[in-house]
Motif scaffolding. Structure first.
Motif, short mmCIF file in Angstrom:
data_model
loop_
_atom_site.label_atom_id
_atom_site.label_comp_id
_atom_site.label_asym_id
_atom_site.label_seq_id
_atom_site.Cartn_x
_atom_site.Cartn_y
_atom_site.Cartn_z
N LEU A 169 0.82 -1.20 0.00
CA LEU A 169 0.00 0.00 0.00
C LEU A 169 0.86 1.26 0.00
O LEU A 169 0.57 2.22 -0.71
CB LEU A 169 -0.93 -0.01 1.22
CG LEU A 169 -1.81 1.23 1.39
CD1 LEU A 169 -2.72 1.43 0.19
CD2 LEU A 169 -2.63 1.13 2.67
N ASP B 103 -5.49 -0.96 -0.49
CA ASP B 103 -5.95 -0.38 0.77
C ASP B 103 -6.96 -1.29 1.44
O ASP B 103 -6.92 -1.50 2.67
CB ASP B 103 -6.55 1.00 0.50
CG ASP B 103 -6.95 1.72 1.77
OD1 ASP B 103 -6.28 1.50 2.81
OD2 ASP B 103 -7.91 2.51 1.75
N ALA C 9 2.15 1.86 -3.49
CA ALA C 9 1.11 2.38 -4.37
C ALA C 9 0.78 3.83 -4.04
O ALA C 9 0.57 4.65 -4.95
CB ALA C 9 -0.15 1.51 -4.26
N ASP C 10 0.74 4.18 -2.76
CA ASP C 10 0.46 5.56 -2.36
C ASP C 10 1.52 6.51 -2.88
O ASP C 10 1.22 7.59 -3.41
CB ASP C 10 0.38 5.66 -0.83
CG ASP C 10 -1.00 5.33 -0.30
OD1 ASP C 10 -1.98 5.51 -1.04
OD2 ASP C 10 -1.11 4.89 0.86
N ARG D 6 -4.38 1.18 -5.96
CA ARG D 6 -4.19 1.65 -4.58
C ARG D 6 -5.41 1.36 -3.73
O ARG D 6 -5.28 0.91 -2.57
CB ARG D 6 -3.91 3.15 -4.62
CG ARG D 6 -3.41 3.77 -3.29
CD ARG D 6 -4.52 4.10 -2.31
NE ARG D 6 -5.58 4.85 -2.91
CZ ARG D 6 -5.61 6.17 -3.00
NH1 ARG D 6 -4.61 6.88 -2.52
NH2 ARG D 6 -6.65 6.79 -3.54
N LYS E 69 -3.55 3.39 -11.48
CA LYS E 69 -2.86 3.27 -10.20
C LYS E 69 -3.80 3.58 -9.03
O LYS E 69 -3.66 3.00 -7.95
CB LYS E 69 -1.66 4.20 -10.17
CG LYS E 69 -0.78 4.06 -8.94
CD LYS E 69 -0.30 2.64 -8.73
CE LYS E 69 0.54 2.12 -9.86
NZ LYS E 69 1.05 0.75 -9.60
#
Length: 442
Positions: free
Chosen positions: A86, A389, A89-90, A385, A381
């Motif tokens: 996560l 999450d 991705a963030d 994400r 993306k």
């Protein structure tokens, strides 16, 4: 018998008091991050039967054998893994959103369309000075938009590199603290409250580090952890090897541990590295687009003559999106007429060739494709994400249900251990009364 009863009751009171202390600690830390529920582990105390009865075993009360942490290594590892994914991705999504803003808010596509529109208007009256000035102004605006776009990209890249550098420093601080916790764990007593606290600290540090870079862990019998990333060892026992970051000429970043190159696949560092690769790719496409426009326009200029009949001179100078600029200062130099045409010619065939060169080069289409690709990457993306999450949240909930503090359960335990303590106290009172009664016999 009274003496035995007294010692048994006293041991029960001590055990109940210890359990009460642990329960109170659970309640006090119910909302503390990283706290794992504890429970007092009880066991019976046995003793030999006495002289002549060595083989006999009699129970002599209870004692606290240790403090147990209700931790699950698998669930903790899953929280670290999903949290690392996560965080990656963030970080990557944040970088892509900044890239999108840099390209879109620069107004580059609109300036290309406006420049082509100015050329089309000039074709209706090639000698009109106002229309010529509009073309030159459009060219200057276009060059400025390229400069703005690349400057904004540079700012986005600088922010990503700053965050990556700060995260690397934080990883080093966490690694040093983990090494210290390892040393303290080697000296902590088995089953002690101090050991449980140290294990909480260890797990909290590991979770924070997994948000920075993907880590692999292995645990020793005393709870000390060995941490590796990308095949390189960060922490082993009381030893720590620092991580470093380096910036390449194109703005991308690379990492090393103790001089050995590593490539994080998770955590904020991996996300920043991926986002910076996207920055470099978009910067390359902007440079190609700027050079393509400058080359097409200047080539057409060289094939024609200006308003005064002299050979056309380049409109653009410089290379790349950062270097492109307008070199022409007089709009009369725009070569609308073909070579050999007289001064003030209304022949706009060379201008038509310029417009055809821009259209065949797909200048506006290339700019639009760049915007579309960046926006698509951001949208894709964002979906990834959100999915990560949800997975990370599920893993977190599972861990909290297993290792977290349930106040209802603790309240029941509080009452149960209070009653056990009171019962032990009552047993001690009974033992005392029996002993006093024996002393008063005549």
């Amino acid at each position: 018998m009274a003496s035995d009863l007294l010692s048994i009751a006293a041991s029960g009171a001590r055990a109940a008091r210890a359990a009460l202390d642990v329960t109170a600690q659970n309640i006090a830390n119910a909302s503390s991050d990283g706290y794992v529920r504890r429970s007092a582990r009880m066991e019976e105390v046995s003793a030999a039967g006495g002289q002549g009865r060595i083989g006999d075993i009699s129970l002599s009360g209870a004692r606290v054998s240790g403090i147990h942490r209700n931790a699950d290594l698998f669930r903790q590892a899953e929280v670290r893994r999903t949290g690392s994914d996560l965080a990656r991705a963030d970080a990557e999504l944040g970088g892509l959103e900044n890239i999108e803003s840099a390209v879109e808010q620069s107004g580059l596509y609109d300036s290309i369309v406006e420049f082509e529109a100015a050329l089309q208007q000039l074709a209706s009256d090639p000698t009109n000075s106002s229309l010529r000035s509009a073309v030159l102004a459009g060219a200057d605006t276009l060059a400025n938009k390229f400069n703005i776009a690349v400057d904004s990209l540079g700012a986005a890249g600088e922010g990503l590199r700053f965050n990556a550098s700060a995260a690397t420093e934080e990883a080093n601080v966490l690694g040093q603290e983990l090494a210290r916790v390892n040393l303290r764990l080697s000296r902590a007593g088995e089953g002690s409250s101090d050991r449980a606290t140290l294990l909480d600290q260890r797990d909290s540090l590991l979770e924070r580090m997994s948000g920075i870079t993907d880590i692999s862990t292995s645990f020793a019998a005393d709870g000390a952890v060995t941490v590796t990333t990308g095949g390189a060892t960060l922490v082993q026992g009381g030893n720590f090897t620092p991580m470093s970051i380096a910036t390449a000429a194109d703005g991308t970043i690379a990492f090393a541990v103790g001089g050995a190159a590593v490539q994080p696949s998770g955590g904020a560092l991996a996300g920043a590295a991926l986002a910076l690769e996207s920055v470099a790719q978009v910067r390359g496409r902007l440079d190609t687009l700027a050079d393509g426009i400058a080359s097409a326009v200047n080539a057409a200029q060289a094939s024609g003559v200006g308003l005064d009949g002299t050979a056309g001179q380049p409109i653009f100078a410089g290379t790349g999106a950062a270097g492109i600029r307008v070199a022409m200062t007089d709009s009369g130099g725009i070569a609308t007429a073909p070579a050999g045409a007289p001064a003030n010619s209304n022949d706009g065939s060379n201008l038509a060739a310029l417009r055809q060169a821009l259209e065949s080069g797909g200048v506006a289409g290339s700019a639009n494709a760049l915007l579309f690709d960046v926006s698509s990457a951001v949208a894709g993306k964002r979906v990834t994400r959100d999915a990560l999450d949800a997975i990370a949240s599920s893993a977190r909930i599972s861990l909290e249900q297993q290792a977290g503090v349930d106040l209802d359960t603790e309240a029941a335990n509080l009452m149960r251990f209070q009653q056990a303590f009171q019962a032990s106290g009552r047993a001690m009172q009974v033992a005392s009364d029996i002993f006093q009664s024996l002393l008063q016999l005549r």
